[in-house]
Each structure stands twice: as C-alpha cells, then as structure tokens.
Scaffold this motif. Structure first.
Motif, PDB file in Angstrom:
ATOM      1  N   SER A  17       5.786  -5.112  -1.880  1.00 23.44           N
ATOM      2  CA  SER A  17       5.741  -5.863  -0.627  1.00 23.44           C
ATOM      3  C   SER A  17       4.462  -5.276   0.060  1.00 23.44           C
ATOM      4  O   SER A  17       4.448  -4.169   0.069  1.00 23.44           O
ATOM      5  CB  SER A  17       7.016  -6.076   0.278  1.00 23.44           C
ATOM      6  N   LYS A  18       3.998  -6.359   0.901  1.00 21.52           N
ATOM      7  CA  LYS A  18       2.910  -5.675   1.984  1.00 21.52           C
ATOM      8  C   LYS A  18       3.309  -4.424   2.680  1.00 21.52           C
ATOM      9  O   LYS A  18       2.776  -3.610   3.425  1.00 21.52           O
ATOM     10  CB  LYS A  18       2.331  -6.611   2.821  1.00 21.52           C
ATOM     11  N   GLY A  19       4.805  -4.805   2.978  1.00 24.21           N
ATOM     12  CA  GLY A  19       5.344  -3.632   3.840  1.00 24.21           C
ATOM     13  C   GLY A  19       5.833  -2.309   3.301  1.00 24.21           C
ATOM     14  O   GLY A  19       6.304  -1.352   3.771  1.00 24.21           O
ATOM     15  N   CYS A  20       5.349  -1.900   2.046  1.00 28.48           N
ATOM     16  CA  CYS A  20       5.771  -0.728   1.355  1.00 28.48           C
ATOM     17  C   CYS A  20       4.550   0.213   1.971  1.00 28.48           C
ATOM     18  O   CYS A  20       3.705  -0.078   2.189  1.00 28.48           O
ATOM     19  CB  CYS A  20       5.664  -1.000  -0.294  1.00 28.48           C
ATOM     20  N   ASN A  28      14.310  -2.010   2.065  1.00 25.36           N
ATOM     21  CA  ASN A  28      14.100  -0.828   3.071  1.00 25.36           C
ATOM     22  C   ASN A  28      15.188  -0.017   3.220  1.00 25.36           C
ATOM     23  O   ASN A  28      16.378  -0.345   3.008  1.00 25.36           O
ATOM     24  CB  ASN A  28      13.605  -1.560   4.251  1.00 25.36           C
ATOM     25  N   ASP A  50       9.385  -3.216   1.479  1.00 20.30           N
ATOM     26  CA  ASP A  50       9.325  -2.581   2.394  1.00 20.30           C
ATOM     27  C   ASP A  50       9.962  -1.001   2.191  1.00 20.30           C
ATOM     28  O   ASP A  50      10.453  -0.392   3.335  1.00 20.30           O
ATOM     29  CB  ASP A  50       9.969  -3.331   3.655  1.00 20.30           C
ATOM     30  N   GLN A  62       9.684   2.845   2.488  1.00 19.71           N
ATOM     31  CA  GLN A  62       8.806   3.453   3.323  1.00 19.71           C
ATOM     32  C   GLN A  62       8.453   4.746   2.781  1.00 19.71           C
ATOM     33  O   GLN A  62       7.764   5.580   3.249  1.00 19.71           O
ATOM     34  CB  GLN A  62       9.301   3.418   4.775  1.00 19.71           C
TER      35      GLN A  62
END
Length: 264
Positions: free
Chosen positions: A147-150, A214, A122, A124
């Motif tokens: 990850s998918k949240g990156c 994150n 993640d 960002q």
C-alpha cells in the motif's frame, strides 16, 4: 579489458552530493526512479537477476580486493566506475562504515502476474518489511503488493533486511489493495483475532492471497470485509500476539508444508 576509472575526491562534487540525497531520501529515489545498493552482496544479487547499475561508486580502499574485481568484471564496458576515497564514501553511506561500493540501479517495475500473493498494508518497520520479503521469496510466493502507506520497500534498511529477496520478487508499490483483493480469484486470508479460524484448519494448496496489516493498527476494516476468511495462529503460550513478520512467515510456510505433504 578493465573498466576506465574516474576519481571523485571533493565532497562538493555535484555527483556525490546527488548520491548522498539518493541514499538519504526516498523522494529523490522515486523522482529519479532508481534504487541504491550498498555493498557487494546486494549488487551481486541484483546482477544475478539481470539488474544492471547505471552508476557504480567504488571505495578506493577496496579496489584491490579480489571479490570487487570479479564483480566489476561483470559490469558493462560502457559503465565507468567512479572511485571515491574511503573516508568520503563513509560520509555518503547509510552504513556505519564505508562499503566496498555503492551502486545506483533502475527501479524495477514488474508486470502483475497471477498466483498466490502477499498484500502488505501500511507496514512501517524496515526490519519487518525485509523479513517478510525474505520469507515470501523463500516460500515461493513471488507477488507482493504494498500500500501507499508502507515504508519505502527500497530503502537501505529494507534492502539490507531483505538480503537480496527484492530481486527475485515482483514488488508492486503504491498498490490499491482493495482492487487487488477484490479481483483475486483464489482464497483471501487475513490474520485477525476476532471471529477467526485456526490457520492450520485451512486448505492453502491453491492460490491464496495473504493480507497483513500495520504493526499497531492491523488490517483495515475495508480489507477485512473483502477477505473470505479470517485466520489466527494458535498460541498456547502467554503471548498476546505475534510480530507481523513472524506471523507472515508462519502463514507462508504452513502453505509450503501443505504443498509438500500433498506432493509426497
């Protein structure tokens, strides 16, 4: 034989409108399975690694420049560059002014390989992401799992910050980090302040999986449990913590230092 050129001069042209969407929206790039490179330096880096553009949009004002001509000569004869007026290209780019060119290339899908790797959860900030990728490429850790949240690793900002690192790394997007870490045979290190040991007390000469989380939340509890060692970077000064890109760089190059010392 020079490439045949075709000029596109209308902002209402469907090809240019589609290019504008590719530059602006990650979902459109993913739908078309492409990446967008702005400027000659990124295209040079891609070509060096055998990545060939499917489309190339040339700034009309840059056509006579030697570096552009040299680059165009490296493109396949089957590719017909599209020439766009500078003012119009300037409205399509994510940059503050029109680049020499914009190229649309296939999105890389590398196979998974063994060896040391980075796991990014993640992340960002595009600048952080690009810096981490540059450090990974420079340190010789070529496998990067995101990850998918990156943030979109192939966004224009991350590509610029990566300075060509994207094209030498094996980038695995939308990865199941728990699966990757659970199946990793080497050491599994995560930076964490609580219950941690000094980074400099670790043996990093074998295969290592480095986990970074994150910018605000850090590494998730699930990945913390899968790691076999929590490490901290000693900070004798007055900073509470380090930027994630700086922390990743220090960890990667501590591994380089140890490998270099053992080889001496």
């Amino acid at each position: 034989m020079p490439h045949p050129y075709r000029s596109l001069t209308s902002p209402h042209n469907d090809t240019l409108k589609h290019l504008a969407r590719l530059v602006q929206f990650a979902r459109d790039r993913r739908k078309d399975d492409v990446i967008v490179l702005e400027g000659i330096h990124l295209l040079e880096a891609a070509l060096e690694q055998g990545i060939v553009p499917a489309q190339c949009f040339i700034n009309e004002a840059a056509l006579g420049r030697a570096e552009v001509s040299v680059l165009l000569a490296r493109l396949p004869q089957t590719l017909s560059p599209l020439v766009v007026p500078e003012a119009l290209l300037g409205k399509l780019t994510s940059l503050s002014s029109a680049p020499e060119l914009i190229a649309v290339c296939p999105r890389p899908h590398p196979p998974r390989r063994s060896g040391s790797c980075l796991l990014l959860e993640d992340i960002q900030d595009p600048g952080n992401m690009g810096t981490i990728l540059r450090s990974a490429a420079a340190s010789g850790v070529m496998e990067v799992f995101l990850s998918k949240g990156c943030a979109d690793v192939f966004s224009p900002k991350v590509l610029r910050a990566g300075m060509g690192a994207h094209f030498v790394l094996n980038l695995h997007e939308a990865a199941d980090l728990a699966e990757v870490l659970g199946g990793f045979a080497g050491r599994k290190l995560v930076t964490h302040l609580e219950g941690s040991q000094s980074l400099y007390a670790q043996d990093l000469r074998g295969d290592v999986a480095f986990v970074f989380g994150n910018e605000g939340a850090g590494v998730s509890a699930g990945l913390l449990q899968l790691a076999d060692c929590r490490v901290r970077i000693p900070m004798p000064g007055h900073a509470e913590s380090l930027n994630v890109a700086m922390a990743a760089t220090i960890c990667l190059f501590e591994r380089v230092r140890q490998l270099d010392a053992s080889a001496a």
